[in-house]
Design a protein around this motif. Structure first.
Motif: not given
Length: 127
Positions: A9-11, A36-41, A118-122
């Motif tokens: 979720g954070l990779k 968030f800054v998203l990586k190309p993948a 119990d870590l939720v990324i939205t």
């Protein structure tokens, strides 16, 4: 020890340049409102806008089922960008040692215990 980028979720999110918009503490959790800054993948990645360096997406990191929430330090410092948007800086360090999370940035240092599941990324908006 496990760094945040090793957590599912954070990779494909780059936290060091992502912005903390707000931090909310609940009875048994902590929620970080983020840009968030998203990586190309990342599956939601799109080319950055012409005036931006990265692909930004709003979202949250929610830690639920927390115990032993310990604020080592806390800061109310805020930053304002050229568009008058306010943030609390970045998450400069985030790692897990066993069940203990350690997060650190201009906003402070906090440690707490919860399960990695119990870590939720939205991600919200602009998808």
């Amino acid at each position: 020890m496990k760094n945040y980028f090793e957590i599912e979720g954070l990779k494909n999110i780059y936290l060091e340049d992502s912005y903390v918009i707000d931090i909310k503490e609940t009875e048994s959790g902590i929620i970080f409102d983020m840009e968030f800054v998203l990586k190309p993948a990342h599956s939601c990645y799109s080319e950055p806008l012409s005036n931006e360096q990265y692909c930004y997406k709003d979202g949250t990191i929610e830690f639920i089922g927390c115990s032993s929430i310990n604020w080592i330090s806390r800061s109310k410092q805020v930053f304002t960008d050229r568009n008058k948007n306010v943030d609390h800086g970045n998450i400069d360090s985030f790692f897990r040692k066993g069940a203990v999370n350690h997060l650190e940035g201009d906003w402070g240092i906090v440690e707490f215990t919860n399960s990695e599941r119990d870590l939720v990324i939205t991600l919200i908006g602009n998808l």
